[in-house]
Design a protein around this motif. Structure first.
Motif, PDB file in Angstrom:
ATOM      1  N   PRO A 108       1.412  -0.999   0.141  1.00  0.00           N
ATOM      2  CA  PRO A 108      -0.359   0.298   0.278  1.00  0.00           C
ATOM      3  C   PRO A 108       0.767   1.240  -0.026  1.00  0.00           C
ATOM      4  O   PRO A 108       0.248   2.345   0.080  1.00  0.00           O
ATOM      5  N   VAL A 109       2.372   1.254  -0.071  1.00  0.00           N
ATOM      6  CA  VAL A 109       3.030   2.264  -0.146  1.00  0.00           C
ATOM      7  C   VAL A 109       3.962   2.244  -1.000  1.00  0.00           C
ATOM      8  O   VAL A 109       3.824   1.376  -1.390  1.00  0.00           O
ATOM      9  N   THR A 110       4.234   3.288  -1.295  1.00  0.00           N
ATOM     10  CA  THR A 110       4.712   3.682  -3.284  1.00  0.00           C
ATOM     11  C   THR A 110       5.959   4.782  -1.899  1.00  0.00           C
ATOM     12  O   THR A 110       5.784   6.318  -1.684  1.00  0.00           O
ATOM     13  N   THR A 111       7.424   4.934  -2.771  1.00  0.00           N
ATOM     14  CA  THR A 111       8.254   5.353  -2.243  1.00  0.00           C
ATOM     15  C   THR A 111       9.594   5.500  -3.644  1.00  0.00           C
ATOM     16  O   THR A 111       9.218   5.078  -4.408  1.00  0.00           O
ATOM     17  N   ALA A 112       9.951   7.394  -3.650  1.00  0.00           N
ATOM     18  CA  ALA A 112      11.447   7.234  -4.198  1.00  0.00           C
ATOM     19  C   ALA A 112      12.200   8.049  -3.177  1.00  0.00           C
ATOM     20  O   ALA A 112      12.164   8.770  -2.000  1.00  0.00           O
ATOM     21  N   VAL A 113      13.741   7.833  -3.774  1.00  0.00           N
ATOM     22  CA  VAL A 113      14.771   8.509  -2.757  1.00  0.00           C
ATOM     23  C   VAL A 113      15.277   8.765  -3.165  1.00  0.00           C
ATOM     24  O   VAL A 113      15.611   9.155  -4.751  1.00  0.00           O
ATOM     25  N   LEU A 114      15.961  10.271  -2.881  1.00  0.00           N
ATOM     26  CA  LEU A 114      16.153  11.664  -3.496  1.00  0.00           C
ATOM     27  C   LEU A 114      17.592  12.046  -2.686  1.00  0.00           C
ATOM     28  O   LEU A 114      17.862  11.916  -1.976  1.00  0.00           O
ATOM     29  N   ASP A 115      18.554  12.748  -3.810  1.00  0.00           N
ATOM     30  CA  ASP A 115      19.206  13.204  -3.084  1.00  0.00           C
ATOM     31  C   ASP A 115      19.520  14.589  -2.767  1.00  0.00           C
ATOM     32  O   ASP A 115      18.903  15.251  -3.537  1.00  0.00           O
ATOM     33  N   ASP A 116      19.530  14.957  -0.888  1.00  0.00           N
ATOM     34  CA  ASP A 116      19.232  16.777  -0.468  1.00  0.00           C
ATOM     35  C   ASP A 116      19.762  17.453  -1.286  1.00  0.00           C
ATOM     36  O   ASP A 116      20.235  18.955  -0.517  1.00  0.00           O
ATOM     37  N   THR A 117      21.726  17.194  -1.762  1.00  0.00           N
ATOM     38  CA  THR A 117      22.406  17.908  -2.088  1.00  0.00           C
ATOM     39  C   THR A 117      23.377  18.266  -1.127  1.00  0.00           C
ATOM     40  O   THR A 117      24.919  18.756  -1.110  1.00  0.00           O
ATOM     41  N   VAL A 118      22.976  18.766   0.400  1.00  0.00           N
ATOM     42  CA  VAL A 118      23.763  18.419   0.941  1.00  0.00           C
ATOM     43  C   VAL A 118      24.416  17.004   2.649  1.00  0.00           C
ATOM     44  O   VAL A 118      24.131  17.098   3.317  1.00  0.00           O
ATOM     45  N   GLY A 119      24.602  16.054   1.736  1.00  0.00           N
ATOM     46  CA  GLY A 119      24.835  14.763   2.139  1.00  0.00           C
ATOM     47  C   GLY A 119      24.013  13.853   2.786  1.00  0.00           C
ATOM     48  O   GLY A 119      24.497  12.953   3.310  1.00  0.00           O
ATOM     49  N   ASN A 120      22.483  14.431   2.281  1.00  0.00           N
ATOM     50  CA  ASN A 120      21.906  12.902   2.359  1.00  0.00           C
ATOM     51  C   ASN A 120      20.151  12.682   1.595  1.00  0.00           C
ATOM     52  O   ASN A 120      20.808  12.614   0.975  1.00  0.00           O
ATOM     53  N   LEU A 121      20.156  11.626   1.840  1.00  0.00           N
ATOM     54  CA  LEU A 121      19.338  10.720   1.057  1.00  0.00           C
ATOM     55  C   LEU A 121      17.819  10.556   1.684  1.00  0.00           C
ATOM     56  O   LEU A 121      18.273  10.916   3.144  1.00  0.00           O
ATOM     57  N   ILE A 122      17.088  11.474   1.108  1.00  0.00           N
ATOM     58  CA  ILE A 122      15.680  11.483   1.302  1.00  0.00           C
ATOM     59  C   ILE A 122      14.667  10.781   0.827  1.00  0.00           C
ATOM     60  O   ILE A 122      14.266  10.820   0.029  1.00  0.00           O
ATOM     61  N   GLN A 123      13.447   9.968   1.563  1.00  0.00           N
ATOM     62  CA  GLN A 123      12.874   9.075   1.041  1.00  0.00           C
ATOM     63  C   GLN A 123      11.516   9.970   1.000  1.00  0.00           C
ATOM     64  O   GLN A 123      11.063  11.119   2.179  1.00  0.00           O
ATOM     65  N   ILE A 124      10.320   9.733  -0.395  1.00  0.00           N
ATOM     66  CA  ILE A 124       8.898  10.508   0.308  1.00  0.00           C
ATOM     67  C   ILE A 124       8.295   9.612   0.040  1.00  0.00           C
ATOM     68  O   ILE A 124       8.357   8.470  -0.778  1.00  0.00           O
TER      69      ILE A 124
END
Length: 128
Positions: A108-124
């Motif tokens: 039931p969940v959809t995710t994606a992961v992005l680079d925040d440009t300041v050293g982290n991966l962030i999931q939406i």
């Protein structure tokens, strides 16, 4: 009890502020100078009195190895809820955001992961 504040360690507070506000759409809640650093928090414009995200400087010696290990292993530092992951990915790609994980449906969940440009991966993510 509720979550009032959480943080992500950032390599550059000014760059982080630009990314988290101009790209992701958060708004600045507090920006207080503290010597060479700042007490810098952002919030969702949908909930300005809600949970604050502290854009915390990465100065402590333990932070860089921690962040490097998380990124190397593909582990997000934080997860943010969106209305539609696929639509948000397209919007963010249009702003130059780099994704390390394309939208992925997991039950039931959809995710994606992005680079925040300041050293982290962030999931939406969003839930059906």
């Amino acid at each position: 009890m509720r979550i009032h504040l959480t943080s992500v360690f950032v390599d550059d507070q000014e760059q982080a502020l630009r990314f988290y506000t101009e790209v992701l759409g958060f708004v600045t809640k507090h920006d207080v100078p503290l010597g060479s650093d700042r007490w810098l928090t952002v919030v969702s414009p949908e909930d300005p009195e809600g949970t604050e995200l502290l854009l915390e400087p990465s100065g402590h010696p333990a932070v860089q190895p921690y962040k490097t290990a998380l990124v190397r292993d593909g582990i997000p530092a934080a997860s943010f809820a969106v209305g539609d992951v696929r639509a948000e990915c397209e919007r963010l790609r249009g702003l130059g955001v780099r994704f390390t994980q394309e939208p992925l449906e997991m039950g039931p969940v959809t995710t994606a992961v992005l680079d925040d440009t300041v050293g982290n991966l962030i999931q939406i993510m969003h839930s059906r």
